[in-house]
Design an enzyme around this catalytic site. Structure first.
Site, PDB file in Angstrom:
ATOM      1  N   LYS A  13       0.873  -1.137  -0.125  1.00  0.00           N
ATOM      2  CA  LYS A  13       0.065  -0.117  -0.122  1.00  0.00           C
ATOM      3  C   LYS A  13       0.844   1.245  -0.083  1.00  0.00           C
ATOM      4  O   LYS A  13       0.492   2.162  -0.812  1.00  0.00           O
ATOM      5  CB  LYS A  13      -0.827   0.029   1.286  1.00  0.00           C
ATOM      6  CG  LYS A  13      -1.938  -1.056   1.457  1.00  0.00           C
ATOM      7  CD  LYS A  13      -2.908  -0.649   2.705  1.00  0.00           C
ATOM      8  CE  LYS A  13      -2.228  -0.719   3.911  1.00  0.00           C
ATOM      9  NZ  LYS A  13      -1.823  -1.745   4.152  1.00  0.00           N
ATOM     10  N   ARG A  88     -10.423   1.056   7.233  1.00  0.00           N
ATOM     11  CA  ARG A  88     -10.232  -0.628   7.324  1.00  0.00           C
ATOM     12  C   ARG A  88     -11.701  -1.109   8.042  1.00  0.00           C
ATOM     13  O   ARG A  88     -11.578  -2.266   8.260  1.00  0.00           O
ATOM     14  CB  ARG A  88      -9.345  -0.596   8.306  1.00  0.00           C
ATOM     15  CG  ARG A  88      -8.015  -0.587   7.778  1.00  0.00           C
ATOM     16  CD  ARG A  88      -6.626  -0.260   8.853  1.00  0.00           C
ATOM     17  NE  ARG A  88      -5.629  -1.185   8.897  1.00  0.00           N
ATOM     18  CZ  ARG A  88      -4.577  -1.074   8.320  1.00  0.00           C
ATOM     19  NH1 ARG A  88      -4.440   0.169   7.865  1.00  0.00           N
ATOM     20  NH2 ARG A  88      -3.474  -1.767   8.350  1.00  0.00           N
ATOM     21  N   ARG A 127      10.508  -7.498   5.902  1.00  0.00           N
ATOM     22  CA  ARG A 127      10.694  -6.056   6.666  1.00  0.00           C
ATOM     23  C   ARG A 127      11.047  -5.782   7.878  1.00  0.00           C
ATOM     24  O   ARG A 127      11.687  -4.993   8.178  1.00  0.00           O
ATOM     25  CB  ARG A 127       9.345  -5.336   6.283  1.00  0.00           C
ATOM     26  CG  ARG A 127       9.037  -3.890   6.545  1.00  0.00           C
ATOM     27  CD  ARG A 127       7.881  -3.386   6.070  1.00  0.00           C
ATOM     28  NE  ARG A 127       7.013  -3.695   6.701  1.00  0.00           N
ATOM     29  CZ  ARG A 127       5.356  -3.587   6.722  1.00  0.00           C
ATOM     30  NH1 ARG A 127       5.199  -2.700   5.550  1.00  0.00           N
ATOM     31  NH2 ARG A 127       4.411  -3.724   7.575  1.00  0.00           N
ATOM     32  N   ARG A 133      10.009  -2.747  12.662  1.00  0.00           N
ATOM     33  CA  ARG A 133       8.819  -2.103  13.098  1.00  0.00           C
ATOM     34  C   ARG A 133       8.119  -3.055  14.216  1.00  0.00           C
ATOM     35  O   ARG A 133       8.283  -4.530  14.168  1.00  0.00           O
ATOM     36  CB  ARG A 133       7.803  -2.380  11.905  1.00  0.00           C
ATOM     37  CG  ARG A 133       7.115  -0.795  11.736  1.00  0.00           C
ATOM     38  CD  ARG A 133       6.239  -0.768  10.557  1.00  0.00           C
ATOM     39  NE  ARG A 133       5.235  -1.318  10.673  1.00  0.00           N
ATOM     40  CZ  ARG A 133       4.163  -1.349   9.914  1.00  0.00           C
ATOM     41  NH1 ARG A 133       4.024  -0.769   8.636  1.00  0.00           N
ATOM     42  NH2 ARG A 133       2.804  -1.850   9.852  1.00  0.00           N
TER      43      ARG A 133
END
Ligand code: ADP
Length: 176
Positions: A13, A88, A127, A133
């Site tokens: 996204k 969402r 990632r 993250r």
């Protein structure tokens, strides 16, 4: 022009949103990025959001709708916005429809990025290793995928009824 990218975690996204927003000349707004910035800055919003984000759960609708409302009311959002990661839930979609209706506007396009679930998990784990993250661990990734199927996927039918959905292949080369 109001455009949304609707897609599962790890589908790209943010990456595709950046390209699309630049080519349309409208700002990209990622509720995930805004929430992470609020957590980092230690604002009241960040303090409320952190627990949800780390567990892979959605932050309550009222909080994110307020964030989006501020942007849509600001000078930079006046000519259009590309929203990545918002809405969402059906409640968020209904809220943004009401806000836009107040501006004689509507959601013009929804891009549905489609990526195989196996590949999503691989990408998110890759990632995690690179960006660190706090929600890119296997448990939170699986929770985010469950949340996507339960709470966000119903939006596909919601926007199909409005005739604004386009399905885009989200695997393979980024430029393609
Ligand atoms: P991803 O799609 O990979 O999960 P995002 O940056 O879009 O990444 O979202 C990260 C987290 O931020 C979500 O798991 C959720 O906790 C929170 N979040 C982002 N956008 C929303 C939203 N529109 N409504 C509720 N929570 C959100």
């Amino acid at each position: 022009m109001y455009v949304m990218i609707l897609a599962a975690p790890g589908s790209g996204k943010g990456t595709q949103g950046k390209v699309l927003a630049a080519s349309l000349g409208i700002p990209q707004v990622s509720t995930g990025d805004l929430l992470r910035a609020a957590v980092k800055a230690g604002t009241p919003l960040g303090t409320q959001a952190k627990g949800y984000i780390d567990q892979g759960l959605l932050v309550p609708d009222e909080l994110v709708v307020e964030l989006i409302r501020e942007i849509l009311d600001s000078a930079s959002g006046r000519n259009g916005v590309l929203m990545d990661g918002f809405p969402r839930t059906v409640a968020q979609a209904e809220a943004v429809d009401r806000i836009l209706a107040g501006k004689q506007a509507r959601v013009d396009h929804v891009a549905l990025l489609e990526v195989d679930e196996q590949e999503l998990v691989q990408r998110l784990l890759a990632r995690a290793a690179k960006e660190g993250r706090s929600d890119d661990n296997l448990e939170s990734i699986q929770q985010r995928l469950r949340v996507f199927h339960q709470q966000t996927e119903p939006l596909i039918a919601y926007y199909e009824r409005q005739g604004v959905v386009r399905r885009v292949q989200g695997s393979g080369d980024i430029d393609a």
